[in-house]
Write an enzyme that holds these catalytic residues in place. Structure first.
Site, PDB file in Angstrom:
ATOM      1  N   GLY A   1      50.773  41.706 -25.281  1.00  0.00           N
ATOM      2  CA  GLY A   1      49.993  42.543 -26.157  1.00  0.00           C
ATOM      3  C   GLY A   1      48.443  42.955 -25.472  1.00  0.00           C
ATOM      4  O   GLY A   1      48.402  43.046 -24.489  1.00  0.00           O
ATOM      5  N   CYS A   2      47.643  42.876 -26.662  1.00  0.00           N
ATOM      6  CA  CYS A   2      46.367  43.229 -26.250  1.00  0.00           C
ATOM      7  C   CYS A   2      45.728  42.419 -25.091  1.00  0.00           C
ATOM      8  O   CYS A   2      45.671  41.394 -25.254  1.00  0.00           O
ATOM      9  CB  CYS A   2      45.389  43.436 -27.586  1.00  0.00           C
ATOM     10  SG  CYS A   2      43.843  43.747 -27.478  1.00  0.00           S
ATOM     11  N   PHE A   3      45.170  43.077 -24.085  1.00  0.00           N
ATOM     12  CA  PHE A   3      44.698  42.289 -23.054  1.00  0.00           C
ATOM     13  C   PHE A   3      43.381  41.563 -23.446  1.00  0.00           C
ATOM     14  O   PHE A   3      43.183  40.590 -22.707  1.00  0.00           O
ATOM     15  CB  PHE A   3      44.567  43.098 -21.807  1.00  0.00           C
ATOM     16  CG  PHE A   3      43.899  44.729 -21.855  1.00  0.00           C
ATOM     17  CD1 PHE A   3      42.895  44.653 -22.829  1.00  0.00           C
ATOM     18  CD2 PHE A   3      44.442  45.491 -20.935  1.00  0.00           C
ATOM     19  CE1 PHE A   3      42.114  46.030 -22.525  1.00  0.00           C
ATOM     20  CE2 PHE A   3      43.548  46.797 -21.017  1.00  0.00           C
ATOM     21  CZ  PHE A   3      42.490  46.785 -21.838  1.00  0.00           C
ATOM     22  N   TRP A   4      42.656  41.945 -24.334  1.00  0.00           N
ATOM     23  CA  TRP A   4      41.538  41.235 -24.933  1.00  0.00           C
ATOM     24  C   TRP A   4      41.977  39.747 -25.185  1.00  0.00           C
ATOM     25  O   TRP A   4      41.421  39.001 -24.847  1.00  0.00           O
ATOM     26  CB  TRP A   4      40.850  41.912 -26.077  1.00  0.00           C
ATOM     27  CG  TRP A   4      40.287  43.292 -26.113  1.00  0.00           C
ATOM     28  CD1 TRP A   4      40.271  43.880 -24.964  1.00  0.00           C
ATOM     29  CD2 TRP A   4      40.121  44.134 -26.922  1.00  0.00           C
ATOM     30  NE1 TRP A   4      39.290  45.108 -25.038  1.00  0.00           N
ATOM     31  CE2 TRP A   4      39.601  45.338 -26.505  1.00  0.00           C
ATOM     32  CE3 TRP A   4      40.001  44.060 -28.485  1.00  0.00           C
ATOM     33  CZ2 TRP A   4      38.826  46.506 -27.194  1.00  0.00           C
ATOM     34  CZ3 TRP A   4      39.795  44.910 -29.107  1.00  0.00           C
ATOM     35  CH2 TRP A   4      39.153  46.238 -28.728  1.00  0.00           C
ATOM     36  N   CYS A   5      42.980  39.522 -25.874  1.00  0.00           N
ATOM     37  CA  CYS A   5      43.615  38.374 -26.429  1.00  0.00           C
ATOM     38  C   CYS A   5      44.128  37.535 -25.132  1.00  0.00           C
ATOM     39  O   CYS A   5      44.472  36.202 -25.431  1.00  0.00           O
ATOM     40  CB  CYS A   5      44.430  38.204 -27.472  1.00  0.00           C
ATOM     41  SG  CYS A   5      43.875  39.275 -28.789  1.00  0.00           S
TER      42      CYS A   5
END
Length: 172
Positions: free
Chosen positions: A10-14
């Protein structure tokens, strides 16, 4: 000695914080991999025209933390039953993938996936892919260490279903 691991979930931020805080981790880099466009931008990847997946490249000291431990952490950050995104992030650029660097990582990842499938923790099939690593392109600077630079926005991203799902499936 350093080794690399690449995970998409998913979102690489997470995907940065869970690894970044572990002993033996040298760096966690947000970026793009698995596509056909060299040095893609965020906008290109978000257009779903490059074939890239948002991922994190983890540089680690295998004397301190093993690849097996990293794979175990990875599973606990994702919904391995959702092939076309993670939580509120939808589309192929958010698919869950373990990108393996070598035969040893391949064996560890496959065995770990098999154990997860047999655990009964999920009532749907485990669809996370295990693929050979491809060139990894670091994302733009504003994406790096996002959880530290933008804690409120990061918390909002985490609250988009990820936190509740992980708590429900992994706190048991």
């Amino acid at each position: 000695m350093e080794e690399k691991a690449i995970f998409a979930g998913g979102c690489f931020w997470c995907m940065v914080k869970p690894f970044d805080t572990m002993p033996g981790i040298k760096r966690v880099i947000s970026g793009y991999t698995g596509g056909h466009v060299p040095n893609p931008t965020y906008e290109q990847v978000a257009s779903h025209q490059t074939g890239h997946t948002e991922a994190v490249e983890i540089i680690f000291d295998p004397q301190v933390i093993s690849y097996q431990e990293l794979v175990n952490i990875y599973w606990q950050q994702t919904d391995p039953t959702d092939a076309m995104g993670q939580f509120q992030d939808r589309g192929d650029s958010y698919r869950p993938v373990i990108f393996v660097q070598n035969e040893e990582q391949q064996k560890i990842a496959e065995q770990s996936k098999k154990e997860l499938e047999q655990s009964g923790r999920f009532d749907q099939p485990i669809v996370t892919q295990i693929e050979p690593a491809q060139p990894f392109y670091p994302a733009e600077d504003y994406h790096q260490n996002f959880y530290q630079k933008n804690p409120l926005r990061y918390e909002m991203e985490e609250a988009g279903g990820r936190t509740a799902f992980l708590k429900d499936h992994w706190s048991k």
